[in-house]
Design an enzyme around this catalytic site. Structure first.
Site, PDB file in Angstrom:
ATOM      1  N   GLU A 231     -55.421 -87.844 -19.663  1.00  0.00           N
ATOM      2  CA  GLU A 231     -54.464 -87.857 -20.770  1.00  0.00           C
ATOM      3  C   GLU A 231     -53.198 -87.216 -20.249  1.00  0.00           C
ATOM      4  O   GLU A 231     -53.139 -86.006 -20.045  1.00  0.00           O
ATOM      5  CB  GLU A 231     -55.041 -87.101 -21.976  1.00  0.00           C
ATOM      6  CG  GLU A 231     -54.271 -87.333 -23.258  1.00  0.00           C
ATOM      7  CD  GLU A 231     -53.132 -86.355 -23.459  1.00  0.00           C
ATOM      8  OE1 GLU A 231     -51.970 -86.738 -23.158  1.00  0.00           O
ATOM      9  OE2 GLU A 231     -53.386 -85.229 -23.883  1.00  0.00           O
ATOM     10  N   CYS A 265     -47.886 -83.286 -26.057  1.00  0.00           N
ATOM     11  CA  CYS A 265     -47.856 -84.625 -25.459  1.00  0.00           C
ATOM     12  C   CYS A 265     -47.424 -85.671 -26.467  1.00  0.00           C
ATOM     13  O   CYS A 265     -46.671 -86.583 -26.145  1.00  0.00           O
ATOM     14  CB  CYS A 265     -49.232 -84.997 -24.892  1.00  0.00           C
ATOM     15  SG  CYS A 265     -49.794 -83.926 -23.562  1.00  0.00           S
TER      16      CYS A 265
END
Length: 458
Positions: A231, A265
């Site tokens: 990720e 993120c």
């Protein structure tokens, strides 16, 4: 002996110093985790679940302490830290409740005569988890909960600046009754980490971080034929379409850009605004960003704390300065205050175009890049004009139209419509393109590191 020293980014004060482990010490932790796995894998899912439920309770019981520790180590707002603890507890609860059904054997048929087949999801061993600092508890928890339920063990290499949070998480898991060696935290350098990835007792590797780090770790793991879940970073676009409700768009754009001090993120980072509503949006957005109170992250009325470190401050400052040098205009912020701590103000950059860091790269801080689009179609084109593909958003009064755009045209793993949020235990989390691959949450993470075994009966 080499050491790790943690520092409070709000004050510059040293918190704690920890010795780095030798490679042999790290390998002993790995071997102990593997031995614990061999016993843990024998438990049925229904007997693993109560361990997770107890961990959730212990996290909630220690929420104030954990939030304060995360604030000291990373500068996140204390209230955001409390929210993070609750999200982690909810993940453990969700996994305990749904794991047994998600991972249950499945009856299938095979052959022309429809003979019986069984698909079973079996654990594979020790999962090596490499995690960043922006969510010191949540990042390791989302790996840990899923893999404990799957029957795996976990070895965590946490970001050095939140070493205390990683160690405290392990202590609390043991306090909740988790077998002591099943979850290990190791303090090692990058070279030792690479050698650990290659070790025969590591069965899978998961990592959250930058796309450059993901390329490196993915490469090391692939050479050793280890599965990875990555990720990575993103530069999420939030579209303000021609029929957007401006008040809603501005409210969630401010929230989406400043949540966790902008160090997320799936933060809203690029704001792609159509000509029709550009002036109205930019006026209200700049007004609200200008009014944001920056200061002590432990105070209730603070809306923006410091960045996580002086290094992170320097990175954000450089990206903004380079963007401005190439023609971007700072409508608010853009200049760091003269004060102690890694503080960077809420900043709005306009006239952002390709070739600037604010357009091309991820700015991990409270900096919004506003990009003008001719119309809705152009806005969608600009949103997809990125090497990243983690999240994004659409502001549009016609929710069905927004749903169709999100489903058919938005090249990301997650899209928010007329809202902002980071993660939910019941929805998959992950991206595409340079934002990585694999999914966590929503039951998907429990099946990332299992042996999907096909059994053919006559």
């Amino acid at each position: 002996m080499s050491t790790i020293t943690t520092t409070n980014p709000a004050t510059g004060e040293m918190i704690e110093t920890y010795p780095l482990m030798t490679e042999q010490e790290a390998l002993q932790k790995l071997k102990a985790a593997h031995a614990a796995f061999l016993e843990w894998r024998k438990l049925p899912h229904t007997e693993r679940a109560p361990y997770l439920t107890r961990i959730a309770k212990v996290l909630r019981d220690n929420a104030d302490e954990l939030a304060a520790l995360m604030t000291r180590e990373t500068g996140k707002l204390l209230k955001d830290g409390l929210t993070e603890v609750e999200i982690c507890a909810a993940i453990f609860d969700y996994t305990a409740e749904h794991g047994p059904d998600t991972l249950a054997d499945e009856e299938r048929t095979h052959g022309a005569d429809g003979a019986r087949g069984v698909v079973t999801y079996q654990p594979i061993g020790v999962i090596y988890s490499i995690q960043p600092w922006n969510f010191p508890l949540y990042q390791p928890v989302r790996v840990l909960a899923a893999n404990l339920m799957a029957g795996n063990a976990c070895v965590l290499k946490h970001a050095s600046i939140c070493t205390g949070s990683g160690l405290r998480l392990r202590d609390l898991c043991i306090e909740a009754g988790l077998p002591e060696d099943l979850f290990q935290v190791i303090l090692i350098d990058h070279d030792t980490s690479d050698r650990l990835i290659e070790h025969r007792l590591v069965s899978g590797v998961t990592m959250t971080g930058s796309d450059d780090a993901g390329r490196h770790i993915g490469s090391v793991a692939s050479k050793a034929l280890k599965k990875t879940v990555l990720e990575l970073g993103s530069n999420d676009a939030y579209l303000v379409l021609e029929d957007a409700d401006i008040e809603t768009a501005v409210k969630f754009s401010v929230m989406g850009r400043l949540y966790n001090n902008g160090e997320t993120c799936v933060s809203a980072k690029r704001f792609v605004v159509t000509d029709k509503v550009y002036d109205a949006f930019i006026s209200a957005f700049v007004d609200q960003m200008t009014a944001i109170k920056m200061g002590d992250p432990t105070m209730d009325d603070t809306k923006l704390g410091p960045l996580s470190s002086e290094d992170q401050f320097a990175t954000v400052k450089k990206q903004v300065d380079q963007s401005v040098a190439k023609g971007a205009k700072a409508l608010c912020g853009g200049t760091a205050p003269d004060r102690t701590g890694a503080y960077y103000p809420a900043t709005v950059l306009a006239d952002v175009v390709p070739g600037m860091p604010a357009y091309d790269d991820e700015i991990f801080g409270p900096v919004a890049a506003v990009i003008r689009a001719k119309d809705d179609e152009d806005a969608m084109r600009i949103a997809n004009d990125s090497r990243y593909g983690l999240g994004g958003g659409i502001f549009c009064k016609d929710e069905e139209r927004a749903l169709k755009l999100a489903r058919d045209h938005f090249d990301t793993g997650m899209i928010r419509i007329n809202s902002f949020g980071a993660a939910d235990p019941n929805m998959p989390f992950g991206g595409i393109k340079d934002s990585g691959y694999g999914r966590e949450h929503g039951g998907f993470g429990m099946k990332e590191f299992v042996n999907v075994k096909a059994i053919f009966l006559p």
